[in-house]
Design a protein around this motif. Sequence first.
Motif, PDB file in Angstrom:
ATOM      1  N   SER A 413      96.801 162.542  58.722  1.00 53.55           N
ATOM      2  CA  SER A 413      96.446 162.388  60.130  1.00 53.55           C
ATOM      3  C   SER A 413      95.399 161.306  60.341  1.00 53.55           C
ATOM      4  CB  SER A 413      95.935 163.725  60.671  1.00 53.55           C
ATOM      5  OG  SER A 413      95.512 163.593  62.016  1.00 53.55           O
ATOM      6  N   LEU A 414      94.385 161.288  59.509  1.00 58.43           N
ATOM      7  CA  LEU A 414      93.337 160.273  59.666  1.00 58.43           C
ATOM      8  C   LEU A 414      93.886 158.876  59.425  1.00 58.43           C
ATOM      9  CD1 LEU A 414      90.399 162.130  57.879  1.00 58.43           C
ATOM     10  CD2 LEU A 414      90.635 161.708  60.319  1.00 58.43           C
ATOM     11  N   SER A 415      94.761 158.728  58.442  1.00 63.05           N
ATOM     12  CA  SER A 415      95.368 157.419  58.199  1.00 63.05           C
ATOM     13  C   SER A 415      96.203 156.988  59.391  1.00 63.05           C
ATOM     14  CB  SER A 415      96.220 157.466  56.930  1.00 63.05           C
ATOM     15  OG  SER A 415      95.442 157.825  55.816  1.00 63.05           O
ATOM     16  N   THR A 416      96.936 157.929  60.003  1.00 65.32           N
ATOM     17  CA  THR A 416      97.750 157.612  61.174  1.00 65.32           C
ATOM     18  C   THR A 416      96.891 157.155  62.339  1.00 65.32           C
ATOM     19  OG1 THR A 416      99.358 159.273  60.451  1.00 65.32           O
ATOM     20  CG2 THR A 416      99.507 158.508  62.729  1.00 65.32           C
ATOM     21  N   ASN A 417      95.703 157.725  62.487  1.00 68.21           N
ATOM     22  CA  ASN A 417      94.802 157.361  63.588  1.00 68.21           C
ATOM     23  C   ASN A 417      93.914 156.172  63.268  1.00 68.21           C
ATOM     24  OD1 ASN A 417      94.922 159.513  65.927  1.00 68.21           O
ATOM     25  ND2 ASN A 417      95.124 160.667  64.016  1.00 68.21           N
ATOM     26  N   GLY A 418      94.240 155.475  62.195  1.00 66.09           N
ATOM     27  CA  GLY A 418      93.524 154.245  61.882  1.00 66.09           C
ATOM     28  C   GLY A 418      92.206 154.418  61.176  1.00 66.09           C
ATOM     29  N   VAL A 419      91.952 155.584  60.602  1.00 66.34           N
ATOM     30  CA  VAL A 419      90.701 155.811  59.892  1.00 66.34           C
ATOM     31  C   VAL A 419      90.864 155.370  58.442  1.00 66.34           C
ATOM     32  CG1 VAL A 419      89.015 157.531  59.158  1.00 66.34           C
ATOM     33  CG2 VAL A 419      90.141 157.749  61.380  1.00 66.34           C
ATOM     34  N   GLU A 420      89.918 154.589  57.958  1.00 63.73           N
ATOM     35  CA  GLU A 420      89.960 154.130  56.568  1.00 63.73           C
ATOM     36  C   GLU A 420      89.595 155.280  55.630  1.00 63.73           C
ATOM     37  OE1 GLU A 420      87.795 150.856  53.637  1.00 63.73           O
ATOM     38  OE2 GLU A 420      87.215 151.063  55.738  1.00 63.73           O
ATOM     39  N   ILE A 421      90.427 155.453  54.597  1.00 59.51           N
ATOM     40  CA  ILE A 421      90.186 156.509  53.614  1.00 59.51           C
ATOM     41  C   ILE A 421      89.258 155.960  52.542  1.00 59.51           C
ATOM     42  CG2 ILE A 421      91.258 158.154  52.052  1.00 59.51           C
ATOM     43  CD1 ILE A 421      91.967 158.534  55.013  1.00 59.51           C
ATOM     44  N   ASN A 422      88.009 156.341  52.619  1.00 56.70           N
ATOM     45  CA  ASN A 422      86.989 155.862  51.692  1.00 56.70           C
ATOM     46  C   ASN A 422      86.810 156.885  50.573  1.00 56.70           C
ATOM     47  OD1 ASN A 422      84.370 155.312  50.476  1.00 56.70           O
ATOM     48  ND2 ASN A 422      84.060 153.882  52.165  1.00 56.70           N
ATOM     49  N   ARG A 423      87.116 156.480  49.315  1.00 61.58           N
ATOM     50  CA  ARG A 423      87.042 157.398  48.185  1.00 61.58           C
ATOM     51  C   ARG A 423      85.627 157.934  47.981  1.00 61.58           C
ATOM     52  NH1 ARG A 423      87.700 156.244  43.388  1.00 61.58           N
ATOM     53  NH2 ARG A 423      89.083 157.867  42.573  1.00 61.58           N
ATOM     54  N   GLU A 424      84.638 157.059  48.119  1.00 59.04           N
ATOM     55  CA  GLU A 424      83.257 157.484  47.885  1.00 59.04           C
ATOM     56  C   GLU A 424      82.827 158.554  48.881  1.00 59.04           C
ATOM     57  OE1 GLU A 424      80.716 154.143  47.882  1.00 59.04           O
ATOM     58  OE2 GLU A 424      81.641 153.190  46.135  1.00 59.04           O
ATOM     59  N   GLN A 425      83.186 158.374  50.156  1.00 57.00           N
ATOM     60  CA  GLN A 425      82.804 159.371  51.160  1.00 57.00           C
ATOM     61  C   GLN A 425      83.524 160.695  50.929  1.00 57.00           C
ATOM     62  OE1 GLN A 425      83.525 157.646  55.000  1.00 57.00           O
ATOM     63  NE2 GLN A 425      81.928 156.081  54.784  1.00 57.00           N
ATOM     64  N   TRP A 426      84.780 160.628  50.528  1.00 55.45           N
ATOM     65  CA  TRP A 426      85.520 161.863  50.283  1.00 55.45           C
ATOM     66  C   TRP A 426      85.009 162.568  49.029  1.00 55.45           C
ATOM     67  CZ3 TRP A 426      88.721 164.679  53.213  1.00 55.45           C
ATOM     68  CH2 TRP A 426      89.250 164.088  54.368  1.00 55.45           C
ATOM     69  N   PHE A 427      84.657 161.799  47.996  1.00 57.36           N
ATOM     70  CA  PHE A 427      84.059 162.430  46.817  1.00 57.36           C
ATOM     71  C   PHE A 427      82.724 163.075  47.177  1.00 57.36           C
ATOM     72  CE2 PHE A 427      86.963 160.438  43.726  1.00 57.36           C
ATOM     73  CZ  PHE A 427      87.038 161.470  42.807  1.00 57.36           C
ATOM     74  N   LYS A 428      81.967 162.424  48.048  1.00 60.61           N
ATOM     75  CA  LYS A 428      80.717 163.022  48.508  1.00 60.61           C
ATOM     76  C   LYS A 428      80.986 164.321  49.251  1.00 60.61           C
ATOM     77  CE  LYS A 428      76.580 161.941  51.188  1.00 60.61           C
ATOM     78  NZ  LYS A 428      75.903 160.925  52.046  1.00 60.61           N
ATOM     79  N   GLU A 429      82.052 164.338  50.059  1.00 63.09           N
ATOM     80  CA  GLU A 429      82.429 165.556  50.769  1.00 63.09           C
ATOM     81  C   GLU A 429      82.835 166.657  49.789  1.00 63.09           C
ATOM     82  OE1 GLU A 429      82.764 167.860  54.078  1.00 63.09           O
ATOM     83  OE2 GLU A 429      82.232 165.720  54.141  1.00 63.09           O
ATOM     84  N   ALA A 430      83.550 166.271  48.720  1.00 61.60           N
ATOM     85  CA  ALA A 430      83.947 167.250  47.709  1.00 61.60           C
ATOM     86  C   ALA A 430      82.730 167.833  47.002  1.00 61.60           C
ATOM     87  CB  ALA A 430      84.888 166.594  46.704  1.00 61.60           C
ATOM     88  N   ILE A 431      81.773 166.987  46.680  1.00 63.01           N
ATOM     89  CA  ILE A 431      80.552 167.461  46.013  1.00 63.01           C
ATOM     90  C   ILE A 431      79.775 168.417  46.918  1.00 63.01           C
ATOM     91  CG2 ILE A 431      78.321 166.707  45.120  1.00 63.01           C
ATOM     92  CD1 ILE A 431      79.725 164.141  44.170  1.00 63.01           C
ATOM     93  N   GLU A 432      79.670 168.076  48.205  1.00 65.52           N
ATOM     94  CA  GLU A 432      78.978 168.962  49.141  1.00 65.52           C
ATOM     95  C   GLU A 432      79.723 170.288  49.300  1.00 65.52           C
ATOM     96  OE1 GLU A 432      78.574 166.762  52.708  1.00 65.52           O
ATOM     97  OE2 GLU A 432      77.014 165.423  51.934  1.00 65.52           O
ATOM     98  N   SER A 433      81.067 170.222  49.265  1.00 62.67           N
ATOM     99  CA  SER A 433      81.846 171.461  49.359  1.00 62.67           C
ATOM    100  C   SER A 433      81.575 172.359  48.160  1.00 62.67           C
ATOM    101  CB  SER A 433      83.337 171.129  49.449  1.00 62.67           C
ATOM    102  OG  SER A 433      83.613 170.363  50.601  1.00 62.67           O
ATOM    103  N   GLU A 434      81.507 171.751  46.962  1.00 65.15           N
ATOM    104  CA  GLU A 434      81.221 172.563  45.776  1.00 65.15           C
ATOM    105  C   GLU A 434      79.836 173.179  45.849  1.00 65.15           C
ATOM    106  OE1 GLU A 434      80.694 172.109  40.948  1.00 65.15           O
ATOM    107  OE2 GLU A 434      81.587 170.480  42.098  1.00 65.15           O
ATOM    108  N   LYS A 435      78.854 172.401  46.283  1.00 60.22           N
ATOM    109  CA  LYS A 435      77.503 172.940  46.381  1.00 60.22           C
ATOM    110  C   LYS A 435      77.399 174.027  47.436  1.00 60.22           C
ATOM    111  CE  LYS A 435      75.205 168.794  44.660  1.00 60.22           C
ATOM    112  NZ  LYS A 435      74.248 167.696  44.926  1.00 60.22           N
ATOM    113  N   GLY A 436      78.329 173.997  48.422  1.00 60.67           N
ATOM    114  CA  GLY A 436      78.360 175.050  49.424  1.00 60.67           C
ATOM    115  C   GLY A 436      79.162 176.263  49.002  1.00 60.67           C
ATOM    116  N   GLY A 437      79.705 176.236  47.792  1.00 59.15           N
ATOM    117  CA  GLY A 437      80.445 177.376  47.279  1.00 59.15           C
ATOM    118  C   GLY A 437      81.929 177.350  47.565  1.00 59.15           C
TER     119      GLY A 437
END
Length: 818
Positions: A413-437
Amino acid sequence: MAAPPQALVNRNKKHFLGVPAPLGYVAGVGRGATGFTTRSDIGPARDANDVSDDRHAPPAAKRTKKKEERRKKKREKRLREELERYRQERPKIQQQFSDLKRDLSKVTIDEWKAVPEVGDVRNKKQRNPRAEKFTPLPDSVMARNLGGSPLPQSILIQDWQSNKHFEHFSGMLTPTGDMDLRKIGQARNTLMDVKLSQVSDSVTGQTVVDPKGYLTDLQSMIPTYGGDINDIKKARLLLKSVRETNPNHPPAWIASARLEEVTGKVQAARNLIMKGCEVNPPKRRFMARSGTVRIWIKAADLELELKAKRRVFRKALEHVPNSVRLWKAAVELENPEDARILLSRAVECCPSAVELWLALARLETYENARKVLNKARENIPTDKSIWTTAAKLEEANGNHHMVEKIVERAITSLSTNGVEINREQWFKEAIESEKGGHVHCCRAIVKAIITCGVESEDQKHTWMEDADHCVNQGAYECARAVYNIALQTFPGKKSIWLRAAYLEKNHGTRESLESLLQRAVAHCPKSEVLWLMGAKSKWLAGDVPAARGILSLAFQANPNSEEIWLAAVKLESENKEYERARRLLAKARGSAPTPRVMMKSAKLEWSLNDLNATLQLLDEALRVFPEFAKLWMMTGQIYEQRNDLSKAFDSYNSGLWLEAIRIEIRAGMKDIANAMMAKALQECSTSGILWAESIFMEARPQRKTKSVDALKKCEHDPNVLLAVSKLFWSERKISKCREWFQRTLKIEPDLGDAWAHWYRFEQLHGTKEQQEEVKQRCLAAEPHHGELWCSVSKDIKNIGLNTEQTLLAVAKEVAIPV
């Protein structure tokens, strides 16, 4: 006979004398002259029809000069023509107004008088002329003459100069005129005498008023403000008008009070402040009329009661309903139920505020939260945090199968709406998700994002960097997810299996490590280290039969592996199964007769105090591997143990320089030892252990020079670096010593002697924290080598000691360098 005189005269006479000149002759033309003319002559000496003589043409320089003059005239003419043409195309401003200038001759005198002055458009005073103002003399001049004695004229003139903008004084001339300032002072004195006479006693010639005291009182009543009194009156009237027009404007009251305070009327200032406070009771009423968010928040801060703060924020939201900051501040003061109601209204007023949607979803029930997040996605289709919050919501409610689907839909969906998929930001989101349990969410994010923007040939390298980054951030579950995907893509890569195994060993559980190693040996059966890690894990857990089973499978996959044979021997010997160890070593000598296998066989017999069997095994080994130095060392040590020093010397002399040198040192033959060391360094110029020994054989002044030579020959040898560290220790250079210990262990972390020396050094010169740090780093490195380390760890008395116990035991044996 001599010729007559007449004949001589005729002979010397020129033949052209008296003869008419030839046609076209011009006198002096042979000398370059063209005629003998003067200014009075009518024309040239030469006739216009005369034939020219090229022999006497003008010089080339003169012709060139004439030619240049002609070119100059043409150039100037061309420039004039171009200038005239340019002026015609772009006339000057004065030329454009030339016709209007001609019309000025028709302007009448009345029209000239009606022309406005320069600046009339911009100057308000000139547009609205008023009557001329007459300003009185400043009170400062009057005050200076109250004492009765006129001031010097220079002081009065200075005072006039400081008030140059006053032009008239009660119809008098300005100071630039002929006015006598001394007369002003005399007039003031006369005026004061009249006032004193009016208040005097009825008795003629007597008075009850003290003139000097009265003047002193008058002086004390003069305000401290040094400006013009008329300016004060104007300011007072202006502020009064502001107060009457808008009584609820606190700055007007404050400015009025400030004016009275400056002019010395303190009581009037107090009265104004008190009246202003009556008209404007609390500050929040003034703030309530402003639309600035910061002022509303400040107004709420002024309130002491929670109820009043809520009231202020709700009033603020009536005036500024689209302020996200106000909504968040208001919600923070409410209980969960009221906060949910407020947030329901907040997302209507601020539909693009992601944090308000997320806060509302957190307060709603599971079903309502899903609806809220769906509405949020409709209003804000370009924000990834809404998708990740939805995934976390599903995980929190046990719908783990939905987490991966939501994350995949998010990427699409984000790619369809023209949002750039940034690996670093998504990895940061994954790390925050892990720290949140939210473990499943972080795994799903890693799986969805790991291949984005990565070429196939760069996948292994990039994924290993991603895993290292996750480990450094403490996100071990994200690192596991990366390794799992990498192992699915590259199942035959031993290095990836080892990295994943070390991750489980350091940050996982024993069960996860053993499970991973079982998968690893299935894909990489030839990797000895994976088999050994699995066997060691079982052994440390106390499951010796399982460790034997793993090693037996390792034998089948690697029948001639020295490491597996020795691991099996170590397992049996440390569990006191010496007969099993002997049988294993016998099989190993038959299938894999390596120097280490032979040495371990002799070591086992030596530990069991069977010296004859040990020497027999060593003799057999030296016949096959005479270049293996440790065999010669063991032989010499056994002979020393038997007090057979001659055979010990022969053994050391045959196989190892270092032990032979040490025997001479122990015997007190230092000169012989130095000579042997010199010869040894010639034959083994790159032996780090010999160079390290030679440094401390020198006298203290020569040790530094010797260490420089050693570093030149063996720059990266850990033994040399350790010797330099000990040299700095002996010189009490604490920081440098610590630095060189770290450099040594960076090159060779398996050198136990370096860990023991460093730990002993920190015991003497470091803190408890530094000692603990060295110990923990040593436990992580698990060293096995080093002369002093092995002398303790392989002593039969110390069998079964772990790394920490060995470190403490070896540190006690460390001699402080002197």
